[in-house]
Write an enzyme that holds these catalytic residues in place. Structure first.
Site, mmCIF file in Angstrom:
data_model
loop_
_atom_site.group_PDB
_atom_site.id
_atom_site.type_symbol
_atom_site.label_atom_id
_atom_site.label_comp_id
_atom_site.label_asym_id
_atom_site.label_seq_id
_atom_site.Cartn_x
_atom_site.Cartn_y
_atom_site.Cartn_z
ATOM 1 N N ASP A 121 0.846 -1.198 0.000
ATOM 2 C CA ASP A 121 0.000 0.000 0.000
ATOM 3 C C ASP A 121 0.881 1.247 0.000
ATOM 4 O O ASP A 121 1.554 1.551 0.986
ATOM 5 C CB ASP A 121 -0.923 0.011 1.218
ATOM 6 C CG ASP A 121 -2.082 -0.969 1.075
ATOM 7 O OD1 ASP A 121 -2.217 -1.559 -0.006
ATOM 8 O OD2 ASP A 121 -2.842 -1.137 2.046
ATOM 9 N N GLU A 138 -9.525 -8.899 0.199
ATOM 10 C CA GLU A 138 -9.521 -10.359 0.295
ATOM 11 C C GLU A 138 -10.554 -10.864 1.301
ATOM 12 O O GLU A 138 -10.860 -10.193 2.284
ATOM 13 C CB GLU A 138 -8.124 -10.835 0.713
ATOM 14 C CG GLU A 138 -7.064 -10.494 -0.313
ATOM 15 C CD GLU A 138 -5.638 -10.623 0.203
ATOM 16 O OE1 GLU A 138 -4.718 -10.782 -0.625
ATOM 17 O OE2 GLU A 138 -5.435 -10.548 1.434
ATOM 18 N N THR A 143 -3.699 -15.705 -4.569
ATOM 19 C CA THR A 143 -2.443 -14.976 -4.687
ATOM 20 C C THR A 143 -1.231 -15.885 -4.455
ATOM 21 O O THR A 143 -1.381 -17.077 -4.218
ATOM 22 C CB THR A 143 -2.393 -13.813 -3.680
ATOM 23 O OG1 THR A 143 -2.450 -14.358 -2.351
ATOM 24 C CG2 THR A 143 -3.563 -12.873 -3.856
ATOM 25 N N GLU A 165 -2.866 -14.328 -8.975
ATOM 26 C CA GLU A 165 -2.106 -13.083 -8.933
ATOM 27 C C GLU A 165 -0.751 -13.373 -8.290
ATOM 28 O O GLU A 165 -0.591 -14.369 -7.588
ATOM 29 C CB GLU A 165 -2.822 -12.021 -8.083
ATOM 30 C CG GLU A 165 -4.180 -11.615 -8.581
ATOM 31 C CD GLU A 165 -4.850 -10.583 -7.676
ATOM 32 O OE1 GLU A 165 -4.189 -10.132 -6.702
ATOM 33 O OE2 GLU A 165 -6.010 -10.222 -7.939
ATOM 34 N N LEU A 171 3.678 -10.232 -4.566
ATOM 35 C CA LEU A 171 4.673 -9.165 -4.469
ATOM 36 C C LEU A 171 5.196 -8.832 -5.856
ATOM 37 O O LEU A 171 5.223 -9.697 -6.737
ATOM 38 C CB LEU A 171 5.831 -9.598 -3.557
ATOM 39 C CG LEU A 171 5.473 -9.941 -2.110
ATOM 40 C CD1 LEU A 171 6.686 -10.526 -1.390
ATOM 41 C CD2 LEU A 171 4.941 -8.729 -1.369
#
Length: 563
Positions: free
Chosen positions: A189, A273, A434, A472, A475
């Site tokens: 973020d 999520e 992820t 996805e 990182l």
């Protein structure tokens, strides 16, 4: 006709069918821009001549969509379709039905706090670059805290309308994320976007609308699921607010649904999520690889726990969550509850509590995905998706403590992802997962990290439940090792097992650096073809393609940085 990478390279260098490679009419070299003009996106008259060689009085046929896009850096951008873009669309199509399509996440601050589109010119250039590289589309967070920030049901879609039109003109698809969480406080973020002002006011009046841990720490990232159906937000329940927001989005973007907007990813918790905020990084509360902490101590969650305990005939179990589960940064063996031998997680109380805690999360997901499905079910070409976190640390232990505190009742003897997959399958939603890029050997061994085993378990659960799987990277990664890991995870097994999409984290100046961009272009091509072509061949083709487009890609990167 759709073109593959070699054909695109030929188009860029104006190789006609009868040309030999050695005699092909090549693009003139482009004079380098001065540092000052590069920052401003301006060119001198000499540089402009080099950019557009005077082959004829009419427009040169070798100019690609990227070149047209780069001119946006020196002119005011409108959202009208440029004739050049229309002429070049045939160069940008990617064959369908092969491999796994790649999408790219847009920056978190794609829309500014005032509701307008951020970095318009840089965004246009970047989208054209992605399209030329064979990317299928982009993912963007549609922030509740921006669109509805000032007053309930007062929506400002201006910036997102500009973006959807821009994506449509470029020819990219859009995965729109209904982001009902705060931005700020999680991994990656880079900006802070709080929940709507009026919602935060209600949470400040009644702090129990926030998730709470056993030490009384409140979390403002997302409204506690304990009050999902209660009219606590200016007379509406949180689920009603989410449904109203999605309905307004559907109505605002009706003409884009199914053609440009092809996926609605429904946010269900922190970072979008389906999980509890058990490992918040804000203010250093949690650090990897801590086990996190249960988030069930607001009055609404406690009330539900008490009711569940009474129904079980064990009212004493309803007073609190586990008191011996350690703190955010403990490891399983530090605690009586999570330890390997005789841990409370494996006893009667542990089974009761973890079943209740995980079921509350499942019920929350069911409420929201049900609302989304009903709103978009009559929109052909639009699918619903839900993201689940890849919590791979301490996966190799018996208790899987970090997953348990996040709400996934997954242990060595229990599959916690199958119930999630079945819930999503009931609504025809895509299971988005992820950490596809991670390898076990890259993680700290003493933390028992097992990302590869975790991805395989989730893929197995999705297959058993009959739900489609997408992925996805957790990182930012630009290296071939990560690309290869994603390729293996996304395309393993037979055709029915491959993922329906992969979304790459994230569009930024780093991606457009020459080496990173070359590797990314090759990765996109390999994902499109699966493993039908060798990596070496794809890399050679990518090298030629990147050389042909490097001046424009360089401008895209500089535009993003200067913006």
């Amino acid at each position: 006709m759709a073109l593959n990478l070699p054909q695109k390279i030929g188009a860029l260098t104006t190789i006609t069918p009868g040309d030999q490679v050695g005699t092909a009419k090549r693009r003139p070299s482009i004079a380098p821009m001065s540092a000052a003009n590069m920052r401003c996106g301006l060119r001198t008259s000499g540089e402009m001549e080099a950019l557009t060689p005077p082959l004829s009085p009419c427009r040169s046929p070798i100019r690609t969509g990227l070149e047209v896009a780069c001119q946006a850096l020196t002119t005011d951008l409108t959202v009208e379709t440029s004739p050049d873009v229309q002429e070049q669309k045939h160069l940008l199509e990617v064959p369908k039905g092969e491999g796994v399509p790649v999408y790219v996440m847009l920056p978190l601050d794609t829309v500014k706090p005032d509701g307008s589109l951020n970095r318009k010119k840089a965004m246009y250039v970047s989208l054209m670059g992605l399209k030329n590289a064979g990317v299928k589309g982009v993912m963007v967070d549609v922030w509740w805290g921006l669109v509805e920030k000032d007053a309930p049901t007062a929506y400002n879609w201006n910036g997102y309308t500009e973006l959807m039109e821009m994506a449509k003109q470029v020819g990219l698809k859009v995965q729109a994320v209904m982001s009902f969480h705060q931005c700020g406080g999680n991994v990656g973020d880079s900006v802070t976007i709080p929940l709507p002002r009026w919602a935060v006011e209600e949470m400040e009046k009644d702090p129990d609308l926030c998730y709470s841990d056993q030490w009384g720490r409140r979390n403002y990232e997302y409204v506690s699921l304990g009050c999902d159906t209660l009219p606590v937000l200016k007379g509406r329940s949180p689920v009603q607010c989410y449904a109203d927001f999605m309905r307004a989005f559907r109505d605002q973007f009706a003409s884009y649904l199914g053609n440009t907007i092809i996926e609605i990813q429904v946010g269900m918790g922190p970072a979008g999520e389906l999980r509890y905020p058990s490992y918040p990084e804000l203010n250093g509360t949690w650090k990897f690889p801590g086990i996190g902490a249960f988030q069930c101590y607001d009055k609404y969650m406690r009330s539900s726990l008490q009711a569940a305990a009474l129904e079980t005939g064990k009212p004493e179990w309803g007073h609190s969550g586990p008191t011996d589960a350690g703190g955010y940064n403990n490891w399983p063996e530090d605690t009586a509850f999570f330890r390997k031998e005789g841990g409370g997680w494996n006893g009667q109380y542990g089974e009761f509590f973890l079943s209740w805690y995980s079921q509350m999360l499942l019920d929350h997901g069911e409420r929201i995905v049900s609302a989304a499905s009903s709103l978009f079910s009559n929109r052909p070409g639009v699918k619903i998706s839900v993201k689940v976190a890849g919590i791979h640390w301490h996966y190799g232990t018996r208790s899987h403590a970090a997953e348990l505190t996040a709400g996934y009742y997954n242990t060595r003897s229990r599959d916690g992802y199958l119930p999630i997959a079945r819930m999503l399958a009931r609504h025809g939603a895509v299971f988005n997962f992820t950490c596809l890029e991670m390898r076990d050997c890259e993680q700290p061994a003493d933390a028992c990290c097992r990302p590869e085993a975790l991805v395989k378990q989730v893929a197995s659960a999705a297959k058993e439940a009959g739900v489609r799987l997408a992925g996805e990277n957790a990182l930012p990664r630009y290296d071939e090792t990560a690309h290869e890991q994603v390729l293996n995870a996304a395309t393993s097994g037979d055709a029915d097992d491959k993922m329906v999409a992969f979304t790459y984290l994230r569009l930024n100046p780093e991606l457009f650096k020459y080496e990173n961009w070359k590797k990314f272009v090759a990765f996109v091509e390999q994902m499109r073809k699966g493993k039908a072509q060798s990596r070496e061949v794809v890399e050679r083709e990518a090298e030629l393609f990147v050389q042909a487009t490097s001046p424009f890609v360089q401008e895209a990167g500089v535009a993003l940085m200067s913006a």
